[in-house]
Design a protein around this motif. Structure first.
Motif, short mmCIF file in Angstrom:
data_model
loop_
_atom_site.label_atom_id
_atom_site.label_comp_id
_atom_site.label_asym_id
_atom_site.label_seq_id
_atom_site.Cartn_x
_atom_site.Cartn_y
_atom_site.Cartn_z
N CYS A 18 -6.34 5.27 -8.16
CA CYS A 18 -7.36 4.76 -7.23
C CYS A 18 -7.94 5.93 -6.45
N VAL A 23 -12.93 5.13 -3.32
CA VAL A 23 -12.92 3.85 -2.59
C VAL A 23 -13.34 2.72 -3.51
N SER A 67 0.87 -1.18 0.00
CA SER A 67 0.00 0.00 0.00
C SER A 67 0.90 1.23 0.00
N LEU A 122 -7.81 1.81 2.75
CA LEU A 122 -7.33 0.60 2.11
C LEU A 122 -7.02 -0.47 3.16
N MET A 181 -10.41 1.74 -5.63
CA MET A 181 -9.45 1.08 -4.74
C MET A 181 -9.84 -0.38 -4.53
N LYS A 182 -11.11 -0.61 -4.21
CA LYS A 182 -11.59 -1.98 -3.99
C LYS A 182 -11.49 -2.80 -5.28
N VAL A 191 -2.47 5.07 -3.19
CA VAL A 191 -3.79 5.47 -2.69
C VAL A 191 -3.64 6.68 -1.78
N PRO A 219 -4.61 5.71 2.78
CA PRO A 219 -4.14 4.39 3.20
C PRO A 219 -4.98 3.78 4.31
N TYR A 224 -7.84 -3.82 -5.94
CA TYR A 224 -7.40 -4.85 -4.99
C TYR A 224 -8.01 -6.21 -5.34
N TYR A 263 -10.17 -2.05 4.34
CA TYR A 263 -10.75 -2.96 3.35
C TYR A 263 -9.99 -4.29 3.33
N ILE A 264 -8.66 -4.21 3.37
CA ILE A 264 -7.87 -5.43 3.36
C ILE A 264 -8.16 -6.28 4.60
#
Length: 237
Positions: A202, A205, A4, A227, A208-209, A221, A224, A212, A230-231
């Protein structure tokens, strides 16, 4: 390991490409930092994305029209939070962040700065943790000619046979496609070619998703923290 990269730091919340933005990015869980390099009128390498000062400083002219001393009297602003900070030298950035156990994406924004950038990266022992990137293929080609042991990445919206052939010719390691053009199928094919894949653009959101979930190896991003959330959520399912 997924990387990231705090894009110009945590630039959603802090003035981009400044010390406060980089520190915040790490506090929010980033394990990489992405930044941009330009040269000032008096030859100083600084971290600045745009060619001109208008968007983030509000002044006229280009970075190349001002000395570092002049830039130092100005303030980089974050339009959303109204926070301010100063323009950073590449060398100062490397002093305070280069020793850390994180990854770095250094984007070249001007021509003719490849050799000096590499000298500074060598001075701070950055070879194993850095990928040098650009939207200008000739810049990363020049890096490979000077220091073939450094990893390079090519930034583009998408990659066709011609751009992939160019990367093969120079022994490039990383493809950096724009998030909206990424598919899981493309990422799979690029992985079969032994490329590392890092998404850019990205900006939301949702993007970004999407990036990933397509299986990229990393992304730049502005937020962070979101992210990382989400991870963590994906891993807990």
């Amino acid at each position: 390991m997924f990387i990231s990269y705090a894009h110009r730091g945590a630039s959603e919340y802090a003035p981009e490409n400044t010390m406060s933005s980089f520190y915040l990015g790490l506090e929010q869980g980033a394990n990489g930092i992405e930044t941009d390099v330009r040269r000032t009128k008096d030859g100083v390498l600084v971290l600045f994305h745009d060619q001109t000062l208008k968007r983030v400083i509000g002044e006229t002219g280009r970075v190349a029209d001002h000395t570092y001393g002049e830039l130092l009297r100005m303030r980089v602003k974050n339009a959303r939070t109204a926070k301010e900070d100063i323009v950073v030298k590449l060398e100062d950035f490397l002093k305070y962040f280069g020793y850390r156990d994180i990854q770095f994406a250094i984007e070249l924004k001007d021509s003719g700065i490849e050799a000096e950038t590499l000298e500074l990266l060598e001075k701070y022992d950055m070879r194993e943790k850095t990928v040098i990137t650009s939207f200008e293929f000739e810049y990363i080609k020049a890096v490979k000619l000077l220091r073939p042991e450094y990893k390079v990445g090519f930034l583009a919206s998408d990659f066709d046979e011609n751009s992939l052939a160019n990367m093969r010719d120079i022994g490039g390691e990383q493809l950096c496609p724009k998030a909206e053009y990424i598919t899981a199928e493309k990422v799979g094919e690029w992985h079969k070619m032994n490329y590392n894949v890092r998404a850019w653009g990205c900006s939301t959101v949702e993007l970004m998703k999407h990036a990933y979930d397509c299986g990229v190896d990393g992304m730049t991003v502005n937020f962070p923290d979101l992210l990382l959330q989400y991870i963590s959520k994906k891993k807990s399912v």
